[in-house]
Design an enzyme around this catalytic site. Sequence first.
Site, short mmCIF file in Angstrom:
data_model
loop_
_atom_site.label_atom_id
_atom_site.label_comp_id
_atom_site.label_asym_id
_atom_site.label_seq_id
_atom_site.Cartn_x
_atom_site.Cartn_y
_atom_site.Cartn_z
N ASP A 103 0.87 -1.17 0.00
CA ASP A 103 0.00 0.00 0.00
C ASP A 103 0.91 1.22 0.00
O ASP A 103 2.13 1.11 0.19
CB ASP A 103 -0.89 -0.03 1.25
CG ASP A 103 -1.75 1.21 1.39
OD1 ASP A 103 -2.30 1.68 0.38
OD2 ASP A 103 -1.87 1.71 2.53
N ASP A 139 0.02 5.11 1.30
CA ASP A 139 -0.08 5.99 2.45
C ASP A 139 -0.13 5.20 3.76
O ASP A 139 -0.97 4.32 3.93
CB ASP A 139 -1.32 6.88 2.33
CG ASP A 139 -1.25 7.79 1.12
OD1 ASP A 139 -0.24 8.50 0.99
OD2 ASP A 139 -2.19 7.78 0.31
#
Length: 288
Positions: free
Chosen positions: A7, A9
């Site tokens: 991922d 953020d």
Amino acid sequence: MPTLIFDCDGVLADTERDGHLPAFNETFEEFGLPVRWSDEEYAEKVKVGGGKERMRTLLTPDFVAAAGLPADPAALDEQVAGWHRRKTEIYTGIIRSGSIPPRPGVRRVAAAAHKAGWTLAVASTSAEASVRSVLELAMGPELAAHFSVFAGDVVQRKKPAPDIYAFAVQRLGLDPAGVVAIEDSRNGMLAALGAGLACAVTTSAYTGKEDFTGASLVVTSLGDPPPKETVTRVLSDPLDVRPGPYVVLADLAVLLTVGGASESTTSRPPVDGPLDPGPLGPPHPRPH
């Protein structure tokens, strides 16, 4: 070959509090919108996948009237798209300033995976320009060039729907059983699990108290050996991986074995040596 999908953020860098939140608020100010999100309010907004989707949570009838926004849905969509474009510009400027450091261990682990022949990717529902700016910050230009990026509006449903991971798996021609996703939030974990992937979680600024039942490993960070030295704390280890002071590629490879039970090197996906610490230091002993 196995695959590692990050991922963006909260995983590559802890960008929500010091990147996205000020970018949203600066955008609201520039457009004269009567809202500024506090840290506490934004802690709830991060549970909504996608920046435009977070902005749309503002659009109650009272807010639309107070801000003098158009009532026509298509015109309102154009407004939100314009806000989001500007927010992305502000955010990427923050990232490029270098004021937000990469999270511990992400470059080390990715470099070890690349050296061992693993496929590397990022899957995020943030705007692609934002994701690429964080990826280059976290990995450096040379390593970032080896990542496939799947981001933004390439899928209609955002996390916790599994669509972004399913899209990445399909585009890369992967077997889900050979993929480890690294996430920081419950929504991200649910997306990864929904796509049939193993998931390791590194908690971030807003997610430490979320329910990560179903993750194969939950740690405070991937950690780093000296001289950077950030020691990881294990929060959940249902497969008995038992990483040392920092997570190494071999620990993540265990997540791809059946139930994490096999400890033989022949049953694991390939890693660069039995412990593969990456370029920053010697292996630490596995306390099995």
